[in-house]
Design an enzyme around this catalytic site. Structure first.
Site, PDB file in Angstrom:
ATOM      1  N   HIS A  21       0.918  -0.674  -0.120  1.00 54.23           N
ATOM      2  CA  HIS A  21      -0.027   0.244   0.064  1.00 54.23           C
ATOM      3  C   HIS A  21       1.159   1.559   0.206  1.00 54.23           C
ATOM      4  O   HIS A  21       1.723   1.552   0.655  1.00 54.23           O
ATOM      5  CB  HIS A  21      -0.857   0.435   1.516  1.00 54.23           C
ATOM      6  CG  HIS A  21      -0.231  -0.267   2.733  1.00 54.23           C
ATOM      7  ND1 HIS A  21       0.070   0.743   3.280  1.00 54.23           N
ATOM      8  CD2 HIS A  21      -0.489  -1.083   3.514  1.00 54.23           C
ATOM      9  CE1 HIS A  21       0.701   0.501   4.071  1.00 54.23           C
ATOM     10  NE2 HIS A  21       0.431  -0.960   4.399  1.00 54.23           N
ATOM     11  N   HIS A  37       7.679   1.398  10.950  1.00 51.23           N
ATOM     12  CA  HIS A  37       8.205   1.972  10.557  1.00 51.23           C
ATOM     13  C   HIS A  37       9.460   3.579  10.887  1.00 51.23           C
ATOM     14  O   HIS A  37       8.880   3.482  12.624  1.00 51.23           O
ATOM     15  CB  HIS A  37       6.653   3.631   9.518  1.00 51.23           C
ATOM     16  CG  HIS A  37       7.260   5.024   8.708  1.00 51.23           C
ATOM     17  ND1 HIS A  37       8.097   4.629   7.832  1.00 51.23           N
ATOM     18  CD2 HIS A  37       6.854   5.616   9.453  1.00 51.23           C
ATOM     19  CE1 HIS A  37       8.012   5.587   8.048  1.00 51.23           C
ATOM     20  NE2 HIS A  37       7.526   6.364   8.536  1.00 51.23           N
ATOM     21  N   GLU A  89       5.095  12.219  13.598  1.00 53.20           N
ATOM     22  CA  GLU A  89       4.150  12.533  13.477  1.00 53.20           C
ATOM     23  C   GLU A  89       3.243  12.440  14.940  1.00 53.20           C
ATOM     24  O   GLU A  89       3.883  11.791  15.584  1.00 53.20           O
ATOM     25  CB  GLU A  89       3.466  11.093  13.216  1.00 53.20           C
ATOM     26  CG  GLU A  89       3.809  10.301  11.616  1.00 53.20           C
ATOM     27  CD  GLU A  89       4.158   9.222  10.897  1.00 53.20           C
ATOM     28  OE1 GLU A  89       3.752   8.074  11.262  1.00 53.20           O
ATOM     29  OE2 GLU A  89       5.244   8.266  10.154  1.00 53.20           O
ATOM     30  N   TYR A 135      -8.368   2.329  15.290  1.00 50.27           N
ATOM     31  CA  TYR A 135      -7.254   2.230  15.030  1.00 50.27           C
ATOM     32  C   TYR A 135      -7.002   1.124  13.940  1.00 50.27           C
ATOM     33  O   TYR A 135      -6.795   0.595  15.177  1.00 50.27           O
ATOM     34  CB  TYR A 135      -6.557   3.533  14.746  1.00 50.27           C
ATOM     35  CG  TYR A 135      -5.355   2.885  13.807  1.00 50.27           C
ATOM     36  CD1 TYR A 135      -5.809   4.275  12.252  1.00 50.27           C
ATOM     37  CD2 TYR A 135      -4.123   2.958  14.240  1.00 50.27           C
ATOM     38  CE1 TYR A 135      -4.701   4.140  11.975  1.00 50.27           C
ATOM     39  CE2 TYR A 135      -2.852   3.860  13.170  1.00 50.27           C
ATOM     40  CZ  TYR A 135      -3.395   4.372  11.925  1.00 50.27           C
ATOM     41  OH  TYR A 135      -2.184   4.435  11.210  1.00 50.27           O
ATOM     42  N   HIS A 178       4.840  10.071  17.521  1.00 50.01           N
ATOM     43  CA  HIS A 178       5.947   9.292  17.662  1.00 50.01           C
ATOM     44  C   HIS A 178       7.091  10.140  16.422  1.00 50.01           C
ATOM     45  O   HIS A 178       6.860  10.638  15.303  1.00 50.01           O
ATOM     46  CB  HIS A 178       5.699   8.554  16.301  1.00 50.01           C
ATOM     47  CG  HIS A 178       4.683   7.407  16.891  1.00 50.01           C
ATOM     48  ND1 HIS A 178       3.425   6.917  16.122  1.00 50.01           N
ATOM     49  CD2 HIS A 178       3.938   6.915  18.167  1.00 50.01           C
ATOM     50  CE1 HIS A 178       3.318   5.584  16.675  1.00 50.01           C
ATOM     51  NE2 HIS A 178       3.486   6.059  18.070  1.00 50.01           N
ATOM     52  N   HIS A 200       8.164   2.700  15.089  1.00 44.85           N
ATOM     53  CA  HIS A 200       6.261   3.194  15.479  1.00 44.85           C
ATOM     54  C   HIS A 200       6.233   2.109  14.108  1.00 44.85           C
ATOM     55  O   HIS A 200       6.660   1.216  13.318  1.00 44.85           O
ATOM     56  CB  HIS A 200       5.574   3.652  15.743  1.00 44.85           C
ATOM     57  CG  HIS A 200       6.334   5.111  14.597  1.00 44.85           C
ATOM     58  ND1 HIS A 200       6.953   5.658  14.404  1.00 44.85           N
ATOM     59  CD2 HIS A 200       4.783   5.162  13.264  1.00 44.85           C
ATOM     60  CE1 HIS A 200       6.828   5.890  13.198  1.00 44.85           C
ATOM     61  NE2 HIS A 200       4.996   5.749  12.587  1.00 44.85           N
TER      62      HIS A 200
END
Length: 453
Positions: free
Chosen positions: A304, A347, A353, A362, A377, A383
């Site tokens: 994605h 990531h 972020e 979520y 983060h 994370h």
């Protein structure tokens, strides 16, 4: 003018609480509106005598000489000029802070907070602002601040404006009825409102209480991101942004006008409301946007795209692609990727972020991330999904899947976010956030041979 209302449409007043406002359609357009016929001058901005005894006043959101494509300004035709006020005095700023943020040294640790606790009775929007942190410098017009708000009282004799930056309001609980100098916007959870730098407004609470998030953007005004190879359409469509039609408050008595300036609050008592604009034209405007109108794009084969594909608005910096601030939404969408780990991947990011949750859950966190809460983060902080989400997504049967059980968003910025002392010490900060990644042990076989089936 490009909009749903013709120039000169009549709106005689802002209307009582609960009445439906009327809107103009289009982002960045040259709109015009008048609440009384004949209030808007024709053919000039500042005639010798403005119509109906009004005062002509320009509100500049950018420097006069910025390129035409970037220039933001509006002409307001009001009952009294903004200059008619007594000296400003400093007032208490409560839990509200501004950049530079130097109370606490920047911290690389991942952090998460529960929703703000209920405020004391009689707390309005301004009194209910609570600063989590930020970066940059309001005096140099760089960076951003991240605030949350919790309120249970409408502003009646108070009006607020921010000289430091524009305000992106993200309601999570309860609608906000925003009476601005340009007219009325009603923002409910699932919608956002953008109040430009310097525009004054007051907040009414149709539902009796409200809670949500605020991105205060000190930098270049938010704009729609470039689409690049996406082409001409997709993401947030300009036509779905709604600007108010002209409406004004009638003077009813003394009003406290509060201005945020260089991180502090200043106020002056006036015998008239500043929400007395009878007509206006320009492109420095408040907006309303429904996040469910976001046109989500994604992969039709495998993997994605990076989360940048979900950008609604961006405040650019001098480095192309490194935003002063981005506003990103994770809206309802379909996941169809083949042989793909579908939740957000593990990531580390050069950008910082801050994520909030408007409703539901979520898909990267099975628990602990609640509507009204948030996580931070900072740049290069590792994370990703928690253990239960990883296990479920790694073994799930990959059929087309509709993700519509939550609405999350992200404020992203090129610089690290330094927290306020209040955010670090907050009782509602989750001290055990790192524990969500416990149990993500080694799966690679000890012998170095083939992985177990």
């Amino acid at each position: 003018m490009n909009g749903d209302e013709a120039a000169g449409s009549v709106v005689t007043s802002a209307g009582p609480v609960g009445s439906e406002p009327r809107y103009l359609s289009g982002f960045g357009n040259e709109h015009s509106s008048e609440a009384v016929p004949g209030a808007l001058p024709v053919g000039r901005n500042s005639p010798q005598r403005a119509p109906l005894g009004l005062y002509a006043e320009q509100l500049s959101g950018t420097a006069f000489t910025e390129p035409r494509a970037h220039n933001r300004r509006s002409w307001l035709y009001r009952m009294r000029p903004s200059a008619a006020h007594p000296p400003l005095r400093r007032i208490d700023h409560g839990a509200l802070r501004g950049a530079p943020f130097d109370e606490v040294e920047p911290d690389p640790n991942r952090m998460r907070w529960d929703p703000l606790p209920e405020p004391p009775a009689g707390t309005d929007f301004v009194a209910g602002l609570w600063t989590l942190g930020g970066n940059g410098d309001a005096r140099r017009r760089t960076g951003l601040a991240i605030h949350l708000y919790a309120a249970n009282t409408s502003m009646t004799d108070r009006v607020f404006g921010d000289a430091d930056g524009e305000l992106l309001l993200v309601p999570e609980r309860g609608a906000l009825r925003l009476r601005t100098e340009f007219g009325v916007l009603v923002a409910a959870p699932g919608q956002v409102a953008l109040i430009p730098r310097g525009v004054r407004f007051r907040v009414e609470l149709p539902d009796g209480r409200a809670r949500g998030y605020v991105c205060e953007n000190y930098g270049q005004p938010f704009t729609l991101p470039e689409l690049g190879p996406i082409g001409a359409n997709g993401l947030a469509n300009a036509r779905d942004f709604l600007a108010p039609t002209a409406a004004f408050d009638e003077p009813t008595g003394p009003v406290e006008v509060i201005d945020k300036f260089c991180g502090r609050l200043w106020a002056a008592e006036r015998d008239h409301t500043p929400l007395d604009v009878v007509a206006w034209h320009g492109n420095h405007l408040p907006y309303l946007y429904d996040l469910r109108r976001f046109n989500v794009l994604g992969s039709l084969s495998y993997d994605h795209p990076d989360p940048s594909i979900f950008t609604v608005l961006t405040s650019p910096s001098e480095i192309p692609g490194q935003a002063n601030a981005d506003f990103v939404v994770f809206a309802p969408r379909w996941l169809v990727g083949e042989d793909t780990f579908r939740p957000p991947y593990f990531h580390r990011n050069v950008m910082t972020e801050y994520m909030g949750l408007i409703e539901g859950a979520y898909d990267a966190k099975a628990e602990g991330f609640r509507p009204g809460g948030g996580s931070l983060h900072n740049m290069m902080s590792a994370h990703g999904p928690d253990r239960s989400t990883f296990d479920r997504a790694s073994t799930a049967e990959l059929r087309p899947e509709r993700v519509d059980q939550g609405l999350a968003f992200m404020f992203e910025t090129r610089w690290p976010v330094a927290l306020t002392a209040a955010a670090v010490d907050a009782p509602h900060r989750q001290r055990g956030y790192d524990d969500v990644w416990q149990g993500l042990g080694r799966n690679f076989p000890e012998s170095g041979g083939s992985a177990p089936s």
